[in-house]
Design a protein around this motif. Structure first.
Motif, PDB file in Angstrom:
ATOM      1  N   TRP A 104      -1.813  41.794 -16.238  1.00 57.81           N
ATOM      2  CA  TRP A 104      -1.695  41.029 -14.997  1.00 57.81           C
ATOM      3  C   TRP A 104      -1.273  41.969 -13.881  1.00 57.81           C
ATOM      4  CZ3 TRP A 104       3.155  40.001 -12.572  1.00 57.81           C
ATOM      5  CH2 TRP A 104       4.289  40.357 -13.303  1.00 57.81           C
ATOM      6  N   GLN A 123       0.679  41.031  -7.177  1.00 63.67           N
ATOM      7  CA  GLN A 123       0.110  41.277  -5.850  1.00 63.67           C
ATOM      8  C   GLN A 123       1.171  41.607  -4.801  1.00 63.67           C
ATOM      9  OE1 GLN A 123      -1.221  38.713  -7.818  1.00 63.67           O
ATOM     10  NE2 GLN A 123      -3.005  39.978  -8.269  1.00 63.67           N
ATOM     11  N   ASP A 180      -9.870  41.166  -3.902  1.00 63.26           N
ATOM     12  CA  ASP A 180     -10.213  39.922  -3.232  1.00 63.26           C
ATOM     13  C   ASP A 180     -10.298  40.213  -1.736  1.00 63.26           C
ATOM     14  OD1 ASP A 180     -10.903  37.279  -2.976  1.00 63.26           O
ATOM     15  OD2 ASP A 180      -8.899  36.483  -3.319  1.00 63.26           O
ATOM     16  N   TYR A 238      -6.808  41.970  -8.292  1.00 64.82           N
ATOM     17  CA  TYR A 238      -6.556  40.840  -9.191  1.00 64.82           C
ATOM     18  C   TYR A 238      -7.248  41.127 -10.509  1.00 64.82           C
ATOM     19  CZ  TYR A 238      -5.041  38.202  -5.107  1.00 64.82           C
ATOM     20  OH  TYR A 238      -4.351  37.782  -3.990  1.00 64.82           O
ATOM     21  N   LEU A 240     -11.960  35.655 -10.647  1.00 62.50           N
ATOM     22  CA  LEU A 240     -10.639  36.211 -10.372  1.00 62.50           C
ATOM     23  C   LEU A 240      -9.573  35.211 -10.761  1.00 62.50           C
ATOM     24  CD1 LEU A 240     -10.955  37.901  -6.864  1.00 62.50           C
ATOM     25  CD2 LEU A 240     -11.229  38.898  -9.123  1.00 62.50           C
ATOM     26  N   GLN A 252      -6.191  34.163  -9.634  1.00 63.92           N
ATOM     27  CA  GLN A 252      -5.435  34.383  -8.406  1.00 63.92           C
ATOM     28  C   GLN A 252      -4.037  33.794  -8.394  1.00 63.92           C
ATOM     29  OE1 GLN A 252      -8.773  32.883  -6.017  1.00 63.92           O
ATOM     30  NE2 GLN A 252      -8.682  34.836  -4.953  1.00 63.92           N
TER      31      GLN A 252
END
Length: 97
Positions: free
Chosen positions: A12, A15, A35, A41, A49, A51
Motif C-alpha cells: 500500500w 499518499q 492519479d 496509488y 486504482l 484510492q
C-alpha cells in the motif's frame, strides 16, 4: 528476518508522504500508477486504482523484487510491503532493514 520467497505479500502507498517521484511506477507499472493528483496509488489485478487511504493489493509473485525495491528506494518512504502471514512490514519505512 528475510522474507520467504513463497510468502504472500501485500502493498500500500501512504499518499500523505508520496512525493510523486515515480520510481515505483517505473519499477512496477502493473502495481503502481499515478492519479490525476500526481500521487502514486496501488492498483489491483483489474487495473483499478485503490484510492481509499491504506488500501492494499496483493503483490504478484513475478513482481516481488520490483515492489520491494520500490519501497526501499522511494524518496518519500511511503510504500509499505507487508507479509500476509504475520503482518510484518518487510520493506518500507516501518521495516527492520
Amino acid at each position: 528476518m528475510a522474507e520467504v520467497a513463497t510468502d504472500q505479500l501485500t502493498v500500500w502507498v501512504d499518499q500523505d508522504l508520496c512525493t510523486g517521484d515515480g520510481l515505483c511506477v517505473q519499477y512496477a507499472p502493473e502495481v503502481f500508477e499515478f492519479d490525476v493528483d500526481g500521487l502514486a496509488y496501488v492498483k489491483g489485478p483489474d487495473g483499478e486504482l485503490r484510492q481509499a487511504p491504506g488500501d492494499r493489493v496483493d503483490v504478484p509473485a513475478h513482481l516481488r523484487l520490483e515492489v520491494i525495491d520500490s519501497a526501499r528506494e522511494c524518496p518519500g518512504e511511503c510504500i509499505h510491503v507487508v507479509r500476509d502471514s504475520d503482518g510484518v512490514e518487510i520493506a518500507g519505512p516501518d521495516a527492520d532493514d
